[in-house]
Design an enzyme around this catalytic site. Structure first.
Site, PDB file in Angstrom:
ATOM      1  CE  LYS A 145      -4.842  -1.530   1.488  1.00  0.00           C
ATOM      2  NZ  LYS A 145      -5.747  -2.508   2.100  1.00  0.00           N
TER       3      LYS A 145
ATOM      4  CB  SER B 142      -0.897   0.003   1.238  1.00  0.00           C
ATOM      5  OG  SER B 142      -1.580  -1.227   1.341  1.00  0.00           O
TER       6      SER B 142
END
Ligand code: NAD
Length: 295
Positions: free
Chosen positions: A176, A101
């Protein structure tokens, strides 16, 4: 080493809580998987699953067709690939898939830089946590060129359930961060609901049961509150520092786009403060203790 019947050579960098089971699925699908992690235990676990751990990142990347990074953040991904020109060990025109991420604008810069060295990058962060990484049912959100995504699809299908194409490179990472903002805000709301309910005399379990049967339910009420918070096990497998990082990425993105989003900035601040108070490596569900003290 496990017997491989797949000619694609995959290098897996970052064999932590998520990376280890994800690499395991690739090995089970008979990909030839080399790997590197700073932790010797993590490297050993790759060996025990049938992969080929290397002592250096260059050793893991050597002659790989596809490199997957599953590291704490995008800055670490960048350093890992560029320090000592490690990425040059890959095959020419190799594909790098950043499943960490990371911050979307940094990802775009990294993609340009790698392109200038003849390498391709797509971003493919995941959602679902350790449980779904083990089950091989992660949600994968992918940004990048269609032909590059197609090349990685046989790998995605071993690690994930649903694969969403989000647009150009960086868009998976943007999505995300947006997801984890909503998830992190949901955790705060669910925990404060229990603190409030208990202060009035309601049982914590009752609060969660009724939320789950009512319009207040969310992912935290369904899969985190009883399991990790009320049970006080605090063992979801997702670190507080990682949650704080993801929501700060979303808040920074809003700022960069000139947006004033009050709940997002408040949520990012709350997770940052909790991280400072409790430490980044605590489980993120331990924010319950921070919020309880604050209340
Ligand atoms: P983790 O801390 O368990 O694993 C990270 C691994 O990277 C560690 O084993 C560490 O030793 C290794 N590492 C760090 N720097 C390195 C370097 N320079 N070279 C090689 N290895 C290095 O973290 P995780 O929970 O597996 O998360 C990994 C990524 O996935 C993060 O970006 C996180 O935000 C994301 N993510 C985590 C979850 C979750 O539930 N844990 C869910 C979705 C996404």
């Amino acid at each position: 080493m496990a017997e491989t019947n797949n000619t694609v050579r995959v290098a897996f960098i970052g064999l932590g809580a998520m990376g280890q089971p994800m690499a395991g699925h690739l090995i089970d699908a008979k990909f030839d998987v080399s790997g590197f992690d700073l932790s010797p235990e993590a490297r050993e676990s790759l060996r025990s699953m049938g992969g080929r751990p290397a002592e250096t990142i260059v050793g893991a990347l050597q002659d790989a067709d596809i490199a997957i990074t599953m590291l704490p953040n995008g800055k670490i991904v960048r350093e890992a690939l560029l320090n000592e020109n490690a990425c040059d060990a890959l095959k020419p025109n190799a594909l790098i898939v950043d499943m960490s991420s990371s911050a979307p604008n940094d990802t775009r810069q990294l993609a340009d830089l790698l392109a200038s060295r003849g390498l391709r990058l797509i971003d493919a962060p995941v959602s679902g946590g350790v449980k779904r990484a083990i089950a091989g049912t992660l949600t994968i959100m992918v940004g990048g060129a269609g032909s590059d995504i197609s090349e990685a699809e046989p790998l995605f299908s071993t690690m994930g359930g649903q694969v969403f194409k989000t647009g150009p490179v960086g868009s998976g990472h943007a999505m995300k961060a947006i997801n984890n903002y909503v998830s992190g805000a949901g955790v705060l709301a669910a925990i404060e609901a229990v603190i409030l309910g208990r202060a009035f005399g309601l049982e914590g379990e009752t609060v969660v049961d009724i939320l789950n049967s009512s319009s207040g339910k969310n992912n935290a009420t369904e899969v985190k509150m009883k399991q990790f918070v009320l049970s006080e096990t605090f063992a979801s497998g997702f670190a507080l520092g990682l949650m704080a990082k993801d929501i700060r990425i979303a808040a920074d993105l809003a700022k960069a786009l000139g947006l004033r989003l009050e709940t997002l900035s408040g949520t990012a601040d709350a997770w940052d403060s909790a991280q400072k108070a409790l430490g980044p490596s605590e489980d993120h569900t331990r924010i319950f203790e921070y919020l309880k003290n604050l209340a």
